[in-house]
Design a protein around this motif. Structure first.
Motif, short mmCIF file in Angstrom:
data_model
loop_
_atom_site.label_atom_id
_atom_site.label_comp_id
_atom_site.label_asym_id
_atom_site.label_seq_id
_atom_site.Cartn_x
_atom_site.Cartn_y
_atom_site.Cartn_z
N PRO A 115 -4.03 -2.55 -0.83
CA PRO A 115 -3.53 -1.83 -2.02
C PRO A 115 -4.44 -2.08 -3.20
O PRO A 115 -4.90 -3.20 -3.43
CB PRO A 115 -2.15 -2.46 -2.23
CG PRO A 115 -2.25 -3.83 -1.64
CD PRO A 115 -3.21 -3.71 -0.49
N PRO B 186 -5.52 -0.28 -7.35
CA PRO B 186 -5.24 0.77 -8.33
C PRO B 186 -6.40 1.77 -8.48
O PRO B 186 -6.99 1.90 -9.55
CB PRO B 186 -5.01 -0.02 -9.62
CG PRO B 186 -5.82 -1.27 -9.45
CD PRO B 186 -5.73 -1.60 -7.98
N THR B 187 -6.75 2.46 -7.39
CA THR B 187 -7.71 3.55 -7.45
C THR B 187 -6.95 4.86 -7.60
O THR B 187 -5.71 4.86 -7.66
CB THR B 187 -8.57 3.59 -6.18
OG1 THR B 187 -7.70 3.82 -5.05
CG2 THR B 187 -9.31 2.29 -5.98
N THR C 112 1.60 9.75 0.63
CA THR C 112 1.58 8.44 1.28
C THR C 112 1.49 8.59 2.79
O THR C 112 0.67 7.94 3.45
CB THR C 112 2.83 7.62 0.91
OG1 THR C 112 2.78 7.31 -0.48
CG2 THR C 112 2.90 6.34 1.70
N THR D 157 0.83 -1.21 0.00
CA THR D 157 0.00 0.00 0.00
C THR D 157 0.86 1.25 0.00
O THR D 157 0.49 2.27 -0.61
CB THR D 157 -0.95 0.01 1.21
OG1 THR D 157 -1.71 -1.21 1.22
CG2 THR D 157 -1.90 1.18 1.16
N ILE E 291 2.87 5.90 -5.70
CA ILE E 291 2.74 6.08 -7.16
C ILE E 291 1.65 7.09 -7.47
O ILE E 291 1.83 8.01 -8.28
CB ILE E 291 2.44 4.72 -7.83
CG1 ILE E 291 3.66 3.81 -7.75
CG2 ILE E 291 2.00 4.92 -9.28
CD1 ILE E 291 3.39 2.38 -8.20
N CYS E 292 0.48 6.95 -6.79
CA CYS E 292 -0.61 7.90 -7.01
C CYS E 292 -0.21 9.30 -6.56
O CYS E 292 -0.56 10.29 -7.21
CB CYS E 292 -1.86 7.44 -6.27
SG CYS E 292 -2.61 5.95 -6.97
N GLY F 104 -4.75 4.92 -4.65
CA GLY F 104 -3.83 3.80 -4.49
C GLY F 104 -4.21 2.78 -3.44
O GLY F 104 -3.44 1.87 -3.15
N THR F 105 -5.39 2.89 -2.86
CA THR F 105 -5.78 1.95 -1.82
C THR F 105 -7.30 1.91 -1.68
O THR F 105 -7.99 2.88 -2.04
CB THR F 105 -5.15 2.32 -0.46
OG1 THR F 105 -5.60 1.41 0.55
CG2 THR F 105 -5.52 3.74 -0.05
N THR G 161 1.75 1.66 -3.71
CA THR G 161 0.64 2.06 -4.58
C THR G 161 0.20 3.50 -4.30
O THR G 161 -0.11 4.25 -5.23
CB THR G 161 -0.56 1.12 -4.41
OG1 THR G 161 -0.92 1.05 -3.03
CG2 THR G 161 -0.23 -0.27 -4.92
N THR G 162 0.19 3.90 -3.02
CA THR G 162 -0.19 5.28 -2.71
C THR G 162 0.91 6.25 -3.11
O THR G 162 0.63 7.39 -3.50
CB THR G 162 -0.48 5.44 -1.21
OG1 THR G 162 0.64 4.96 -0.43
CG2 THR G 162 -1.72 4.65 -0.82
N TRP H 104 1.92 10.91 -9.21
CA TRP H 104 1.10 11.40 -10.32
C TRP H 104 0.45 12.74 -9.96
O TRP H 104 0.33 13.63 -10.80
CB TRP H 104 0.02 10.37 -10.66
CG TRP H 104 0.55 9.17 -11.39
CD1 TRP H 104 1.70 9.09 -12.11
CD2 TRP H 104 -0.06 7.88 -11.46
NE1 TRP H 104 1.86 7.83 -12.62
CE2 TRP H 104 0.79 7.06 -12.24
CE3 TRP H 104 -1.21 7.33 -10.93
CZ2 TRP H 104 0.51 5.72 -12.52
CZ3 TRP H 104 -1.50 6.01 -11.20
CH2 TRP H 104 -0.66 5.21 -11.99
#
Length: 372
Positions: free
Chosen positions: A167, A169-170, A135, A105, A111-112, A173-174, A108-109, A115
């Motif tokens: 985790p 892919p929203t 994050t 998580t 990465i978001c 990221g979670t 993934t967060t 962005w």
């Protein structure tokens, strides 16, 4: 020789059963008149009639039997009350699963978050660490919510797991985090305290994160190609904080956006329906009367979604989705606490009403809509 060994084994098993029954029989006969006992494997079946209100039998027996490593269930089948007593199997927690999901998580967060800062990870993957502020903020919001549940459950002697972060892919990221409860709820006070702790603490952290984020300069972001941008609707509580800190900008820093997410999550969790936090709190406050409100909530959300879509020409499908979600899960009902007759004190009732008002302050008709 073999027959002698078999007879000895049967005698020992019979002796063990008699010893088990003798250890728990005095507790059972206080609240349950037994006329027959049967055994199947490690499970004991006591047939009889309750000496007290049937709803209170398990509440009276759970604590003394749990201390002996036993669980108890009361059933009514074919005109008979049956107390089922069986050993409680201890489940060993796999902490590595919690840790692995947490690390996943984080990535993934992150990465978001990168962005949100306008980083093109396809050309420079190492810039992913620019997403760390988001994050830290989003995990603080979601983690504090679940850890508050965990701490309060432990305080009341309930068995629960550590949080499982999800985790996914929203656009954040979670899918949040969850904890698993094992065993019954002791009483309505415990149900209230555990249910309300998460939203209150999570919202407090969300407010703090929002204040921090609004005091940071929002990055100038050029939308990446093929990226989907959203415009968020600001709830009254968020607007109040903006005015308090003197924020006049139009773009939100990712950390402030994490605070917005926390408010939206608080709103959803406080919906008084099913086994959401709001459903727990309302059940503790009103007892079984809460079932009526719980069953009405999906209809209310559906009407809100219908109004947004057809009257405001906005994106109200989030409310229609949640209406269908609650329709499926609210129908299951809410498990009763062991001591369901113990009502809440006035302090808890006041805190509950105040918390639901805070939840309303996190509501906005159109939470987000895509920018075309």
């Amino acid at each position: 020789m073999k027959q002698g060994i078999e007879d000895h084994r049967k005698d020992r098993e019979k002796s063990d059963v008699e010893e088990s029954i003798s250890r728990i029989y005095p507790f059972i006969t206080r609240v349950f008149k037994v006329y027959e006992i049967q055994k199947s494997g490690e499970v004991l079946y006591f047939f009889g009639t309750p000496k007290i209100d049937a709803e209170n039998v398990m509440g009276e027996l759970w604590s003394p039997l749990e201390q002996k490593g036993l669980g108890v269930t009361l059933k009514y089948e074919l005109g008979e009350h049956i107390l089922i007593v069986a050993p409680v199997k201890k489940i060993k927690e796999k902490i590595w699963v919690n840790f692995a999901l947490f690390i996943a998580t984080v990535f993934t967060t992150m990465i978001c978050g990168a962005w949100m800062f306008g980083v093109d990870l396809s050309s420079d993957p190492l810039q992913v660490f620019q997403g760390l502020p988001f994050t830290f903020a989003i995990l603080a919001v979601l983690g504090s919510h679940e850890m508050a549940h965990y701490a309060m459950a432990r305080y009341h002697g309930m068995k629960t797991s550590l949080p499982y972060f999800i985790p996914f892919p929203t656009f954040i990221g979670t899918m949040g985090a969850v904890i698993r409860y094992r065993g019954p709820i002791p009483n309505r006070k415990a149900l209230f305290d555990v249910g309300i702790a998460g939203p209150l603490v999570g919202l407090l952290v969300s407010v703090a994160v929002t204040i921090i984020g609004l005091n940071l300069d929002a990055p100038a972001v050029n939308p990446l190609s093929d990226s989907l941008m959203f415009e968020v609707g600001l709830p009254p509580l968020f607007v109040m904080i903006q005015k308090l800190v003197g924020f006049t900008g139009s773009n939100l820093h990712p950390v402030a956006f994490a605070g917005w997410v926390g408010m939206f999550v608080t709103l959803l969790n406080l919906l008084p329906s099913g086994q959401l936090d709001g459903g727990h709190v309302l059940r503790a406050m009103l007892g079984k009367k809460a079932d009526r409100i719980s069953s009405m909530m999906p209809r209310i959300l559906f009407l809100i979604g219908f109004y947004v879509v057809y009257w405001l020409n906005g994106d109200g499908f989030i409310w229609i989705f949640w209406a269908l979600f609650l329709w499926a899960f609210a129908a299951v009902g809410h498990p009763s606490p062991l001591h369901d007759k113990i009502e809440l004190d006035r302090k808890r009732i006041f805190i509950g009403i105040f918390t639901f008002i805070l939840g309303l302050l996190c509501f906005t008709l159109i939470p987000f809509k895509p920018i075309t």
